[in-house]
Design a protein around this motif. Structure first.
Motif, PDB file in Angstrom:
ATOM      1  N   ASP A 233     -25.104 -92.431  26.865  1.00 27.40           N
ATOM      2  CA  ASP A 233     -26.361 -92.228  27.574  1.00 27.40           C
ATOM      3  C   ASP A 233     -26.375 -90.965  28.421  1.00 27.40           C
ATOM      4  O   ASP A 233     -27.312 -90.742  29.174  1.00 27.40           O
ATOM      5  CB  ASP A 233     -26.756 -93.462  28.394  1.00 27.40           C
ATOM      6  CG  ASP A 233     -25.646 -93.942  29.279  1.00 27.40           C
ATOM      7  OD1 ASP A 233     -24.685 -93.173  29.492  1.00 27.40           O
ATOM      8  OD2 ASP A 233     -25.718 -95.091  29.751  1.00 27.40           O
ATOM      9  N   ARG A 234     -25.369 -90.147  28.312  1.00 27.34           N
ATOM     10  CA  ARG A 234     -25.538 -88.751  28.717  1.00 27.34           C
ATOM     11  C   ARG A 234     -24.733 -87.898  27.750  1.00 27.34           C
ATOM     12  O   ARG A 234     -23.914 -88.413  26.992  1.00 27.34           O
ATOM     13  CB  ARG A 234     -25.187 -88.508  30.181  1.00 27.34           C
ATOM     14  CG  ARG A 234     -23.757 -88.674  30.567  1.00 27.34           C
ATOM     15  CD  ARG A 234     -23.572 -88.385  32.074  1.00 27.34           C
ATOM     16  NE  ARG A 234     -22.239 -88.801  32.494  1.00 27.34           N
ATOM     17  CZ  ARG A 234     -21.836 -88.875  33.761  1.00 27.34           C
ATOM     18  NH1 ARG A 234     -22.653 -88.571  34.744  1.00 27.34           N
ATOM     19  NH2 ARG A 234     -20.620 -89.264  34.056  1.00 27.34           N
ATOM     20  N   THR A 235     -24.943 -86.605  27.798  1.00 27.57           N
ATOM     21  CA  THR A 235     -24.480 -85.770  26.698  1.00 27.57           C
ATOM     22  C   THR A 235     -22.976 -85.545  26.727  1.00 27.57           C
ATOM     23  O   THR A 235     -22.373 -85.249  25.715  1.00 27.57           O
ATOM     24  CB  THR A 235     -25.232 -84.428  26.736  1.00 27.57           C
ATOM     25  OG1 THR A 235     -26.637 -84.709  26.801  1.00 27.57           O
ATOM     26  CG2 THR A 235     -24.980 -83.604  25.501  1.00 27.57           C
ATOM     27  N   SER A 236     -22.374 -85.672  27.897  1.00 33.23           N
ATOM     28  CA  SER A 236     -20.934 -85.445  28.011  1.00 33.23           C
ATOM     29  C   SER A 236     -20.404 -86.312  29.137  1.00 33.23           C
ATOM     30  O   SER A 236     -21.164 -86.836  29.950  1.00 33.23           O
ATOM     31  CB  SER A 236     -20.667 -83.965  28.311  1.00 33.23           C
ATOM     32  OG  SER A 236     -19.286 -83.729  28.517  1.00 33.23           O
ATOM     33  N   TYR A 237     -19.077 -86.419  29.195  1.00 33.78           N
ATOM     34  CA  TYR A 237     -18.419 -87.139  30.281  1.00 33.78           C
ATOM     35  C   TYR A 237     -18.969 -88.558  30.450  1.00 33.78           C
ATOM     36  O   TYR A 237     -19.420 -88.963  31.513  1.00 33.78           O
ATOM     37  CB  TYR A 237     -18.533 -86.354  31.594  1.00 33.78           C
ATOM     38  CG  TYR A 237     -17.635 -86.877  32.685  1.00 33.78           C
ATOM     39  CD1 TYR A 237     -16.300 -87.169  32.430  1.00 33.78           C
ATOM     40  CD2 TYR A 237     -18.118 -87.112  33.958  1.00 33.78           C
ATOM     41  CE1 TYR A 237     -15.478 -87.671  33.415  1.00 33.78           C
ATOM     42  CE2 TYR A 237     -17.308 -87.612  34.960  1.00 33.78           C
ATOM     43  CZ  TYR A 237     -15.994 -87.888  34.682  1.00 33.78           C
ATOM     44  OH  TYR A 237     -15.197 -88.395  35.666  1.00 33.78           O
ATOM     45  N   PHE A 239     -18.317 -92.641  28.486  1.00 37.38           N
ATOM     46  CA  PHE A 239     -17.697 -93.418  27.424  1.00 37.38           C
ATOM     47  C   PHE A 239     -18.762 -93.794  26.400  1.00 37.38           C
ATOM     48  O   PHE A 239     -19.953 -93.817  26.695  1.00 37.38           O
ATOM     49  CB  PHE A 239     -17.008 -94.653  28.003  1.00 37.38           C
ATOM     50  CG  PHE A 239     -15.820 -94.281  28.834  1.00 37.38           C
ATOM     51  CD1 PHE A 239     -14.627 -93.934  28.232  1.00 37.38           C
ATOM     52  CD2 PHE A 239     -15.908 -94.232  30.215  1.00 37.38           C
ATOM     53  CE1 PHE A 239     -13.534 -93.543  28.982  1.00 37.38           C
ATOM     54  CE2 PHE A 239     -14.817 -93.846  30.983  1.00 37.38           C
ATOM     55  CZ  PHE A 239     -13.620 -93.504  30.363  1.00 37.38           C
TER      56      PHE A 239
ATOM     57  N   HIS B 660     -30.966 -91.522  34.085  1.00 36.78           N
ATOM     58  CA  HIS B 660     -29.579 -91.851  34.426  1.00 36.78           C
ATOM     59  C   HIS B 660     -29.372 -92.804  35.593  1.00 36.78           C
ATOM     60  O   HIS B 660     -28.681 -93.800  35.468  1.00 36.78           O
ATOM     61  CB  HIS B 660     -28.797 -90.561  34.683  1.00 36.78           C
ATOM     62  CG  HIS B 660     -28.726 -89.660  33.496  1.00 36.78           C
ATOM     63  ND1 HIS B 660     -28.085 -90.005  32.335  1.00 36.78           N
ATOM     64  CD2 HIS B 660     -29.254 -88.432  33.276  1.00 36.78           C
ATOM     65  CE1 HIS B 660     -28.200 -89.031  31.445  1.00 36.78           C
ATOM     66  NE2 HIS B 660     -28.910 -88.072  31.992  1.00 36.78           N
ATOM     67  N   LEU B 677     -18.633 -92.426  40.476  1.00 35.07           N
ATOM     68  CA  LEU B 677     -19.370 -91.442  39.675  1.00 35.07           C
ATOM     69  C   LEU B 677     -19.015 -91.510  38.191  1.00 35.07           C
ATOM     70  O   LEU B 677     -19.631 -90.814  37.389  1.00 35.07           O
ATOM     71  CB  LEU B 677     -19.138 -90.033  40.226  1.00 35.07           C
ATOM     72  CG  LEU B 677     -19.786 -89.795  41.596  1.00 35.07           C
ATOM     73  CD1 LEU B 677     -19.581 -88.356  42.039  1.00 35.07           C
ATOM     74  CD2 LEU B 677     -21.269 -90.138  41.584  1.00 35.07           C
ATOM     75  N   ALA B 678     -18.055 -92.336  37.813  1.00 40.69           N
ATOM     76  CA  ALA B 678     -17.849 -92.595  36.388  1.00 40.69           C
ATOM     77  C   ALA B 678     -18.898 -93.591  35.897  1.00 40.69           C
ATOM     78  O   ALA B 678     -19.393 -93.469  34.776  1.00 40.69           O
ATOM     79  CB  ALA B 678     -16.450 -93.132  36.134  1.00 40.69           C
ATOM     80  N   HIS B 681     -24.262 -92.839  36.803  1.00 46.90           N
ATOM     81  CA  HIS B 681     -24.411 -91.566  36.102  1.00 46.90           C
ATOM     82  C   HIS B 681     -25.458 -90.662  36.742  1.00 46.90           C
ATOM     83  O   HIS B 681     -26.545 -91.109  37.087  1.00 46.90           O
ATOM     84  CB  HIS B 681     -24.810 -91.814  34.651  1.00 46.90           C
ATOM     85  CG  HIS B 681     -23.648 -92.177  33.780  1.00 46.90           C
ATOM     86  ND1 HIS B 681     -23.728 -92.239  32.415  1.00 46.90           N
ATOM     87  CD2 HIS B 681     -22.367 -92.502  34.093  1.00 46.90           C
ATOM     88  CE1 HIS B 681     -22.546 -92.576  31.922  1.00 46.90           C
ATOM     89  NE2 HIS B 681     -21.709 -92.755  32.919  1.00 46.90           N
ATOM     90  N   VAL B 682     -25.082 -89.414  36.876  1.00 52.49           N
ATOM     91  CA  VAL B 682     -26.022 -88.338  37.147  1.00 52.49           C
ATOM     92  C   VAL B 682     -25.850 -87.348  35.993  1.00 52.49           C
ATOM     93  O   VAL B 682     -24.862 -87.418  35.271  1.00 52.49           O
ATOM     94  CB  VAL B 682     -25.751 -87.672  38.515  1.00 52.49           C
ATOM     95  CG1 VAL B 682     -25.939 -88.671  39.638  1.00 52.49           C
ATOM     96  CG2 VAL B 682     -24.346 -87.087  38.568  1.00 52.49           C
ATOM     97  N   VAL B 684     -24.771 -84.340  33.686  1.00 51.28           N
ATOM     98  CA  VAL B 684     -23.697 -83.344  33.665  1.00 51.28           C
ATOM     99  C   VAL B 684     -24.291 -82.037  33.134  1.00 51.28           C
ATOM    100  O   VAL B 684     -25.441 -81.998  32.697  1.00 51.28           O
ATOM    101  CB  VAL B 684     -22.516 -83.816  32.804  1.00 51.28           C
ATOM    102  CG1 VAL B 684     -21.885 -85.055  33.420  1.00 51.28           C
ATOM    103  CG2 VAL B 684     -22.958 -84.106  31.376  1.00 51.28           C
ATOM    104  N   ASP B 687     -26.271 -81.915  30.015  1.00 54.91           N
ATOM    105  CA  ASP B 687     -27.591 -82.558  30.014  1.00 54.91           C
ATOM    106  C   ASP B 687     -28.680 -81.624  30.520  1.00 54.91           C
ATOM    107  O   ASP B 687     -29.860 -81.945  30.422  1.00 54.91           O
ATOM    108  CB  ASP B 687     -27.582 -83.799  30.920  1.00 54.91           C
ATOM    109  CG  ASP B 687     -26.725 -84.903  30.355  1.00 54.91           C
ATOM    110  OD1 ASP B 687     -26.972 -85.308  29.206  1.00 54.91           O
ATOM    111  OD2 ASP B 687     -25.805 -85.355  31.058  1.00 54.91           O
TER     112      ASP B 687
END
Lengths: 350, 748
Positions: A233-237, A239, B660, B677-678, B681-682, B684, B687
């Protein structure tokens, strides 16, 4: 943080001799240190293995297999020309994981040994049969669900590794040494399903140390049609919500042999052997890949309110097969393993 | 943004120049001292134990185990906590919250401090906190909007927004030829400034010294002083740099008070810095909302009614009710306007101001509802907004002090290419087969001013020192305010020493409400003007000055010289004027606030238009914002580089809001399961791309003497809705809950 002994043995023999119950091996520390800070792991002894000799090499063996030392950093492995040529989906999976900084620190052995990112496992105040046997499973009680394959009443956690998914698909083997000597464990059998004993996470015996990972020679036969795909659910970083490693050996327009493994769906990288059998000998087309995806998820069941994940895993699987059939790209996509991999304006290896 | 050859060379005036942050080098080289970088001799480290349940009672603590741990010096619990002089339930300042400071064994939210450990090292205190091993009596937590009764309330100035009605909403509904009735939800969000909350406190008798990031130094001193029964002037607060504030560092909270209390109790300096996990609880957040919007239009698409009802979550023990429905006031020319607010008490920490409080959540729902209304009308969303463009403030009919929104729409649409947008959803695909959607939203934010004071001193050598207790949260106050001050004195920037971030300086007010540059800047402007006025009097009275006797003509200050207004041939250098006057300094003072009559005469707002492109994988439903164009009109821009950064940051937060950010509560214990912050989500870097900001020129003679409106928060507004609308346009699916998730789009 609880006090612990910290040693840095100079040889594998010294390391093995130093092990005792309550000890842990320390590689890059990208996962274990976090867990020690939260209190989810409280070892008595930390054995830093990063100074052990001979574990940082990548070599091609006489039979064509590729042997990867357990201390090879994820980023070094991902950028290695032998891997790019012979096992491109391993590189793609590695580059889809974590961040550049973490990949620079994380080791191959540590990647295999990383723990589930289940929030309840990481929270020492939560009930978790995996971390504290017999306490229960707050994750299951929460109701959102996690795994969709191979979970049990005792534990619904998933294995977070990207790297292990193509390794399982390619029949990679884990080389270990321990007090009883050396042995080998197939990656597909390395992680254990939870059953009634989710605290038993791997096939490693007490005191055994991962020395390396071997990609068999036949793995290189899939290099032309091998992809890893990761949905998140996000492009990087982040799981994977679902992922899949698909590899095809094409002969005369037909699939001579298929390899398929799914990630983020179970406590282990999920090798989809029924789907592989269904694909073998067939001409590749979208309908076939949809049927293969159906077969891969045939045994899936939600572990909470995550029936959507079965649907998503099916779609991910079918797409990964399509991508593999289309051929491994000549260059690593700017966004590896991403549905947005084509985006030209992206920086490499986000 | 073109780079200047030397960012400290002055071209014409300082204001308007894209000067880089003056504190930038110190920050990137580690030279900037943040609060927790201070470690006075004999400092003790404080770690509080956060409750791991959201509702119930602490029944047992292993205090003996914690006390026995080597290095632990004190274990403070409700049993032995020394008294405070001011009740934590009181509200000593206008912007005060009730907080938890170990009053009793009740747990009201997860993350609430339930004990405090002091140690000789951070590690010892941390392990002591772990050893305390609290046991609880757990009550069923209420963390969802329907898990407790909804209530209405009497409004007050802070935290309890008033309902507003203009015209006859029921008549507006009855007259509508077309209508929509939609309900949107927004998730709880937590501020996560890079620098977590930190304080180093030390006492000397009844005088308190604090190193602590603060968005409002004077008010913070007053608040802390109240709880400890000392005069506010006994508190010295140093806050030179904040690693982000976002509203959460404006108001003293429980952890700060506990650290100060520990320092008094032990007679030693005490340092506390919150962990990332501890940011999710006692230091404020953006409360979750549910908003129902009922819109009606006539046959031509003119709004007959804009009816916005907001439900906001607050804590069980205080009220900060996100004023989301107010976003529908002041923007669109509806025949009738109604904004109403209700609330629900949940077992969460009290929400608080979080970058665009009310406006962000409210705009998200409003701009999506406007899109749904345009869809119902079969009208282009931009055309629909233009059809309802407000030439005067809706409801009140007041003139706007300035409003270049029409230009924002035009320039933003042009840059984005909006004219090519198909009206129907699901029409666009890119070369790789990804679904493409375009959406837009209007950005809107008021431009308040608070109260501020400043001093300026012109030194004998012709250089100057200006001072005000301004707060730089990273937005660039060290730079933009210095630019204003230098212009007010007619000096190059490098000849002005700017002092800020210290409570001993004149009160700069609150760095909040996007009003800090306008407020503190206006005070500096006035102080500089006061100095120049005095200097002119000295020169005019000095027979040896070229300016002698020219007082009636008036003077202008430029490049360190006074000039006779309109006559550049007669001038005198500052240093020469002062030298002849005996080498004295000239000091001036200034203050700023907005006169009530000025605030009454005009509606004052910043505006903007945001256009978003998203791509959505047709099978996997993974989403990506591929372009964001924002055109903003916010009065005079003091520093275009810093203003653009602020707007970029706001738009990125809008993306974060849309796709997010969401704190998720465990249903059994009520704690936040993704409190790091893992998990929280904000966006990166990968994005965020295709960001484009257009600054639309706007002169505003009414907001303040500088014409400054403020850019800190407006970027979030408009953006959330634009992205939500773009996802609909790509997929044909309306998701009426933020953040929009992959599983929301599956199953078609």
């Amino acid at each position: 943080m609880k006090r612990f002994d910290f040693i840095q043995p100079a040889t594998i023999e010294d390391a093995l001799a130093a092990w005792e119950p309550g000890a842990v091996w320390l590689g890059g520390g990208t996962n274990i240190v976090d867990l020690m800070k939260t209190g989810a792991m409280q070892p008595d002894k930390v054995i830093d293995i990063t100074r052990l000799p001979g574990l940082s090499e990548i070599e091609t063996l006489p039979d064509g297999a590729i042997r990867i030392g357990s201390l090879v950093r994820n980023s070094d492995l991902a950028d290695h020309p032998q891997i790019a040529r012979h096992a491109p989906m391993v590189a793609e999976a590695l580059l889809a994981g974590a961040s550049g900084q973490l990949r620079n620190a994380a080791t191959v052995g540590g990647n295999l040994m990383q723990r589930t990112r289940c929030a309840y496992f990481q929270d020492p105040t939560a009930a978790c049969n995996r971390r504290a046997p017999g306490t229960g499973c707050d994750a299951a009680q929460a109701g959102d669900g996690m795994a969709i394959l191979g979970w049990s009443e005792a534990c619904i956690a998933t294995n977070p590794s990207d790297f292990c998914v193509p390794l399982a698909a390619l029949d990679a083997v884990v080389e270990v040494q321990g007090p009883e000597g050396a042995r080998e464990i197939p990656v597909a059998a390395f992680h254990l399903l939870p059953g009634d004993t989710p605290d038993r996470e791997t096939d490693l015996a007490p005191g055994e140390l991962i020395i390396g990972v071997r990609l068999p020679a036949e793995a290189t036969g899939f290099a032309a049609n091998a992809r890893y795909l990761k949905v998140r659910d996000r492009t990087s970083y982040a799981f994977a919500m679902t992922s899949a490693a698909a590899a095809l050996r094409l002969e005369d327009g037909r699939i001579a042999e298929a390899r398929l493994a799914l990630g983020a769906v179970a406590a282990k990288p999920w090798r989809a052997t029924e789907a592989e059998a269904l694909l073998a000998g067939q001409a590749p087309d979208d309908a076939l890949f949809d049927r293969a995806a159906e077969a891969a998820l045939a045994g899936a069941a939600p572990s909470g309110g995550n029936a959507w994940k079965i649907d998503l895993a099916r779609r991910t699987t079918a797409r990964s097969l399509r991508m593999a059939a289309a051929g491994t790209p000549a260059e690593m996509p700017a966004l590896p393993a991403s549905p947005f991999g084509h985006s030209a304006e992206d920086h490499a290896h986000a | 943004m073109p780079d200047t050859l030397d960012t400290h060379v002055r071209f014409g005036s300082n204001s308007g120049q894209p000067i880089t942050r003056r504190d930038g080098r110190a920050k990137v080289t580690g030279g900037a001292t943040f609060a927790a970088d201070n470690s006075p001799d004999s400092v003790l480290h404080a770690v509080y134990v956060p409750a791991t349940i959201a509702r119930g009672r602490v029944t047992a603590l292993d205090t003996a185990a914690a006390e026995a741990h080597p290095g632990v010096t004190h274990v403070v619990t409700p049993q032995n906590r020394p008294p405070l002089q001011g009740d934590p339930s009181d509200k000593p300042t206008m912007f005060s919250f009730r907080f938890e400071a170990l009053q009793d064994d009740t747990v009201r939210y997860a993350g609430q401090p339930i004990a405090l450990i002091l140690g000789e090292t951070l590690e010892a205190a941390t392990e002591g906190a772990r050893l305390l091993n609290p046991r609880y009596e757990i009550a069923t937590p209420r963390t969802g909007l329907d898990e407790a009764a909804h209530y209405t309330f009497d409004p007050d100035a802070f935290g309890k927004p008033a309902d507003t009605v203009h015209g006859d909403p029921e008549a507006g509904h009855a007259a509508a030829a077309h209508s929509v009735d939609v309900t949107y939800e927004t998730a709880p969000q937590y501020h996560n400034a890079m620098e977590t909350h930190a304080v180093v406190a030390s006492w000397d008798g009844d005088r308190l010294s604090l190193d602590m990031p603060s968005q409002a130094l004077s008010m913070t001193c007053a608040g802390i002083a109240y709880y400890f029964g000392i005069p506010a002037e006994n508190v010295t607060l140093r806050s030179p740099y904040l690693g982000g504030g976002f509203g959460s560092k404006a108001i003293p909270t429980g952890p700060y008070v506990l650290a100060v209390l520990a320092a008094r109790m032990t007679g030693r300096p005490v340092k506390m810095m919150l962990t990332r996990q501890q940011m999710f609880g006692p230091v404020g957040h953006r409360g979750q909302t549910r908003q129902r919007l009922r819109l009606g239009t006539d046959a031509e698409g003119r709004l007959t009614v804009l009816d916005h009802a907001g439900l906001s979550a607050t804590s069980t023990f205080d009220d900060f009710i996100e004023p989301a429905a107010n976003a529908s006031q002041g923007l669109y020319a509806a025949g009738a306007l109604r904004s109403t607010h209700s609330a629900v008490r949940l077992d969460v920490g009290t929400p608080g101001p979080m970058r665009a409080p009310g406006e962000a959540s409210g705009s998200a729902a409003l701009e999506c509802a406007m899109d749904e209304m345009a869809e119902t009308l079969g009208m282009d969303p931009l055309e629909f907004r233009l059809r309802n463009y407000a030439e005067t403030e809706p409801g009140t009919g007041k003139p706007f002090s300035s409003k270049a929104l029409r230009e924002c729409y035009a320039q933003g649409a042009e840059r984005f290419g909006w004219a090519d947008r198909p009206l129907q959803p699901g029409q666009m695909r890119d070369a790789d087969g990804l679904r493409v959607g375009w959406g837009m939203g209007t950005a809107f934010f008021p431009c308040p001013m608070f109260m501020a004071e400043a001093n300026a001193t012109l030194r004998a050598d012709g250089t100057a020192m200006v001072e005000t207790s301004a707060a730089d949260m990273g937005q660039g106050a060290w730079t933009a305010l210095a630019q204003i001050a230098a212009d007010s004195l007619g000096l190059p920037l490098d000849q002005v020493e700017f002092r800020a971030g210290h409570s001993g300086l004149p009160d700069a007010g609150v760095a909040g409400g996007s009003g800090h540059t306008a407020t503190a800047g206006s005070a500096l402007h006035a102080a500089g003007g006061d100095v120049i006025r005095q200097l002119g009097e000295i020169a005019a009275a000095d027979p040896d000055s070229p300016l002698h006797g020219a007082g009636n003509a008036g003077f202008t200050a430029r490049d360190g010289r006074l000039y006779v207004a309109g006559d550049d041939s007669r001038s005198d250098a500052f240093a020469d004027i002062l030298a002849r006057a005996g080498g004295a300094e000239v000091s001036g003072a200034g203050s700023a606030s907005r006169a009530p009559e000025a605030a009454e005469a005009h509606a004052m707002n910043a505006h903007g238009a945001v256009f978003a492109e998203v791509k959505v994988d047709p099978d996997l439903c993974q989403m990506r914002v591929t372009r964001l164009v924002g055109a903003f009109a916010a009065g005079r821009i003091i520093n275009p580089r810093l203003a653009e950064s602020q707007l970029y940051g706001g738009m990125i937060w809008g993306l974060s809001f849309a796709l997010h950010e969401e704190a998720r509560h465990d249903p059994a214990r009520g704690h936040i399961v993704n409190a790091d912050l893992a998990g929280y989500h904000v966006p990166v870097n990968a994005d965020v791309h295709g960001l484009d900001v257009i600054s639309v020129h706007e002169d505003d003679p009414y907001v303040n003497a500088l014409g400054v409106k403020g850019v800190g928060e407006i970027g979030i507004t408009g953006t959330v809705g634009a992205i939500g609308n773009a996802i609909w346009h790509a997929t044909g699916k309306r998701v009426r809950r933020f953040p929009i998730r992959i599983d929301d789009l599956l199953g078609d």
